[in-house]
Design an enzyme around this catalytic site. Structure first.
Site, mmCIF file in Angstrom:
data_model
loop_
_atom_site.group_PDB
_atom_site.id
_atom_site.type_symbol
_atom_site.label_atom_id
_atom_site.label_comp_id
_atom_site.label_asym_id
_atom_site.label_seq_id
_atom_site.Cartn_x
_atom_site.Cartn_y
_atom_site.Cartn_z
ATOM 1 N N GLU A 1 0.707 -1.118 0.028
ATOM 2 C CA GLU A 1 -0.112 -0.006 -0.097
ATOM 3 C C GLU A 1 0.924 1.325 -0.016
ATOM 4 O O GLU A 1 1.844 1.335 0.722
ATOM 5 C CB GLU A 1 -0.855 0.064 1.209
ATOM 6 C CG GLU A 1 -1.747 1.220 1.252
ATOM 7 C CD GLU A 1 -2.481 1.481 2.867
ATOM 8 O OE1 GLU A 1 -3.065 0.338 3.176
ATOM 9 O OE2 GLU A 1 -2.821 2.194 3.291
ATOM 10 N N GLU B 1 -2.402 11.229 3.284
ATOM 11 C CA GLU B 1 -3.639 11.399 4.226
ATOM 12 C C GLU B 1 -3.455 12.455 5.042
ATOM 13 O O GLU B 1 -2.607 13.152 5.429
ATOM 14 C CB GLU B 1 -3.512 9.805 5.273
ATOM 15 C CG GLU B 1 -3.524 8.674 4.470
ATOM 16 C CD GLU B 1 -3.287 7.438 5.625
ATOM 17 O OE1 GLU B 1 -4.353 6.848 5.997
ATOM 18 O OE2 GLU B 1 -2.202 7.273 5.922
#
Length: 253
Positions: free
Chosen positions: A131, A136
């Site tokens: 990932e 974020e």
């Protein structure tokens, strides 16, 4: 289009400029709704809708992903969630191994929001297939962003927290910023507005630490609450992440 911010020798291979109003382009984007009934990972509290303009729509040259305080109890896969949102994915439509990626976006902010622009391995096994979190953002810390990689090695050694870094971005929620990933066989470099703030180098120790030599697809979403999003302030909704473009360049082969 010129190479823009991409390194010399790279060519644009995929893009969405969000210039056609309406639902997101179905040839480029699908929707991840797989865990609606069971509940989403990380104790997240949202329901992800599919092809619902209230949660994902293109207007004014921008993609708008909106989280709302509502219970969509009439939908057959509703799992009791009190919030709606959208998770757009290129899975099954586009995936890449290596490249320079740029997503120009403005974060939503608001306590309890957890937007992300990220990538997952097409093999579908987490964390073994890797990932890459290009960005974020946590609404309770509006002036900061995170870039992270996850793989079997980081999960086994760091309890799933990944290997990454944070950097200040005071205008994350008030202006558009260019979130960037340069991914090669040797290194993953994550940056914003042309400045790299996290590097993860290939340690050459095997797939557990470097599964990043296989295709990954792109995801854009706003989660609500959860392990990173934290407590939710219900007075903030609706909250929207706006995206001006998504562009992918790759080196000539």
């Amino acid at each position: 289009m010129a190479s823009g911010p991409a390194p010399a020798g790279y060519s644009l291979v995929w893009a969405d400029e969000f210039d056609t109003p309406g639902l997101p382009d179905a040839t480029r984007w699908g929707y991840d709704t797989d865990r609606n009934r069971l509940g989403w990972w990380n104790n997240e509290r949202q329901y992800y809708s599919a092809a619902r303009a209230q949660n994902s729509v293109v207007e004014g040259g921008r993609l708008r992903i909106t989280a709302r305080r509502e219970s969509l109890s009439s939908l057959p896969d509703w799992g009791g969630q009190a919030y709606s949102s959208a998770r757009l994915i290129t899975r099954g439509k586009a995936a890449w191994t290596y490249g320079f990626f740029e997503i120009r976006a403005k974060m939503p902010c608001g306590t309890g929001t957890w937007p992300a622009i990220w990538m997952l391995g097409t093999g579908g096994v987490w964390p073994d297939d890797g990932e890459i979190d290009i960005v974020e953002h946590v609404g309770r810390t509006p002036g900061e962003i995170l870039g992270t990689v996850h793989n079997r090695f980081t999960v086994d050694t760091a309890g799933g927290s990944g290997n990454g870094a944070r950097t200040a971005l005071p205008l994350a929620c008030t202006t558009f910023n260019d979130f960037q990933l340069h991914w090669t066989a040797n290194e993953i470099a994550i940056g914003v507005n042309g400045i790299v703030y996290f590097r993860y180098r290939n340690p050459r120790t095997g797939r557990a630490a470097w599964p990043f030599d296989a295709p990954q697809y792109l995801l854009l979403n706003i989660a609500v609450g959860g392990n990173l999003g934290g407590a939710v302030d219900d007075t903030i909704f609706p909250r929207t992440m706006e995206v001006e473009h998504v562009r992918v360049w790759q080196a000539a082969r």
